[in-house]
Design an enzyme around this catalytic site. Structure first.
Site, short mmCIF file in Angstrom:
data_model
loop_
_atom_site.label_atom_id
_atom_site.label_comp_id
_atom_site.label_asym_id
_atom_site.label_seq_id
_atom_site.Cartn_x
_atom_site.Cartn_y
_atom_site.Cartn_z
N ARG A 164 0.85 -1.29 0.00
CA ARG A 164 0.09 0.10 0.03
C ARG A 164 0.76 1.24 0.13
NH1 ARG A 164 -5.11 -1.55 3.98
NH2 ARG A 164 -6.55 -2.35 2.29
N GLY B 158 -12.14 -4.49 1.86
CA GLY B 158 -13.60 -4.32 2.29
C GLY B 158 -14.01 -3.20 1.20
N LYS C 197 -15.23 -16.10 6.02
CA LYS C 197 -16.65 -15.79 6.47
C LYS C 197 -17.70 -15.59 5.03
CE LYS C 197 -17.53 -13.11 9.97
NZ LYS C 197 -17.08 -11.66 10.37
N GLY D 187 -6.99 -8.37 1.13
CA GLY D 187 -5.59 -8.41 1.65
C GLY D 187 -5.16 -9.82 1.89
C1 3PG Z 1 -8.46 -1.95 5.03
O1 3PG Z 1 -7.37 -2.48 5.48
O2 3PG Z 1 -9.33 -2.85 4.49
C2 3PG Z 1 -8.72 -0.70 5.06
O3 3PG Z 1 -7.35 -0.16 5.25
C3 3PG Z 1 -9.62 -0.29 5.92
O4 3PG Z 1 -9.78 -0.53 7.10
P1 3PG Z 1 -10.69 -0.60 7.93
O5 3PG Z 1 -11.47 -1.93 7.69
O6 3PG Z 1 -10.53 -0.56 9.53
O7 3PG Z 1 -11.93 0.47 7.71
#
Ligand code: 3PG
Ligand code: MG
Length: 400
Positions: free
Chosen positions: A39, A376, A198, A353
């Site tokens: 990132r 997400g 999940k 991720g």
């Molecule tokens: C992630 O790691 O998916 C983003 O940085 C968002 O993080 P968060 O789910 O804690 O908002």
């Protein structure tokens, strides 16, 4: 500019200006060590482009989930160090996010300042107007390059662009374009490969993808909820019991549309999900008093063959507990098949991720058409939802 187009860097006057750049520098860490800097690397092109155009930068990001208080282990300084190495210039990491000290640093002419973890302030996640205004006061313009955070309606994602002339950074724009390509007119066969723990996280994506894909491949722990919905015995494998009915509905919808759903036919069954646990490959139905921790070789071969026949592939989520070498074969087989499809000219997108980490573990991050930095965020985009951080830029243009 049409109403729906995303304002770009070229639409923004940044020469001699202070520019707040929201990046997603939420990198995995072990203690104070960054374990994957994907990132940070992905943020470099936009930062360099802005510097070349004469901007001074106030870079900001969250790290982890400190929930509105200062957590020393989640300070951004190590990220600032890495950012400086990659930019090959000094990055001044501040211990504060807003206030006098931040103001002075941002006004001082320092080319690159990194503000402290945004989520140390409770105003960030609440999109508190005072916090958003204080943050906005540090800049003359705003750039969102934090694709991975753009599904969060937080102050640094929506509050600031409501207050400053704004544009999308290169990473944000590229992510949106590459992911939307999957939803708009993908080449067929289009195959989605989903995994991870999940199923509840992925039901929205599955619902939207059923309108588009020719086949759905499901592995990882989430497959056990689908197998349960099909009436199969999965032993002590992880199942989301409260989702079984919903999943049954999804499977019926797929059947009605003639979409093939491929589930594992064999698995690695282990006495526990821990490293070193006794385990063996068994056909599905013979898991007994054990739990599935990876797909088996027959499933891997079946999935890989299907993936190689696709013209468009979306892959999100590992097939098993790939961090443990004994349970990594299924994920590796999928990764290799996706890379093969890419070599054959197919359009392949990997998100999430864990899938990114798996590709990295295999040294294959460059073997796919697009590796998303969003977890997400990529899922919400593929659900067909408007991401708040993207919507605000489209709405506000480069105003106010
Ligand atoms: C992630 O790691 O998916 C983003 O940085 C968002 O993080 P968060 O789910 O804690 O908002
Ligand atoms: Mg996350």
């Amino acid at each position: 500019m049409t109403e729906s187009s995303l304002p770009r860097l070229d639409d923004l006057d940044v020469d001699g200006k202070r520019v707040i750049v929201r990046c997603d520098l939420n990198v995995p860490m072990k203690g104070r060590e960054i374990t994957d800097d994907l990132r940070i690397r992905a943020s470099i092109p936009t930062l360099e482009a802005l510097l070349e155009r004469g901007a001074r930068l106030a870079v900001c990001s969250h790290l982890g989930r400190p929930k509105g208080t200062v957590v020393d282990e989640l300070r951004l300084a190590p990220v600032g160090t890495r950012l400086g190495e990659l930019l090959d210039r000094e990055v001044r990491s501040l211990g504060v996010t807003i206030g006098d000290e931040a103001q002075k640093s941002c006004d001082s002419g320092t080319p690159v300042v990194l503000l402290e973890n945004l989520r140390f302030d409770p105003g960030e996640e609440k999109n508190d107007p005072d916090f958003a205004a204080a943050l906005a006061s540090l800049g003359d313009a705003y750039v969102n390059d934090a694709f991975g955070s753009s599904h969060r309606a937080h102050a640094s994602v929506v509050g600031v662009p409501e207050r400053l002339p704004s544009a999308a950074g290169m990473l944000l724009a590229e992510e949106v374009e590459k992911l939307e390509r999957l939803l708009h007119d993908p080449e067929h066969p289009f195959i989605a490969v989903l995994g991870g723990a999940k199923v509840s996280d992925k039901l929205g994506v599955i619902a939207n993808l059923l309108q588009r894909v020719d086949a759905l491949i499901v592995g990882g722990a989430m497959a056990f909820t689908l197998l349960t919905a099909r009436g199969l015995d999965v032993g002590r494998s992880r199942v989301e019991e409260d989702r079984v009915d919903e999943v049954r509905g999804v499977l019926e919808a797929a059947d009605e549309r003639g979409i093939e759903v491929l589930l594992p036919t064999d698995v690695v069954a282990a006495e526990s999900p821990d490293e070193g646990a006794v385990h063996e490959t068994v056909p599905l139905g013979r898991i007994g008093d054990r739990m599935g921790v990876d797909i088996g070789p027959e499933s891997s071969a079946l999935f890989a063959q299907k993936i190689r026949s696709a013209r468009t592939v979306l892959w999100n989520g590992p097939m098993g507990i790939f961090e443990i070498a004994d349970y990594a074969a299924g994920t590796e087989a999928v990764a290799v098949a996706v890379a093969d499809a890419t070599k054959g000219g197919s359009y392949t997108v990997v998100g999430g991720g864990d899938s990114a980490a798996a590709l990295k573990q295999l040294g294959m991050t460059d073997s796919v058409s697009h590796l998303s930095t969003g977890g997400g965020a990529s899922l919400e985009l593929l659900e067909g939802r408007d991401l708040p951080g993207v919507a605000v830029l489209r709405r506000e243009g480069s105003g106010p």
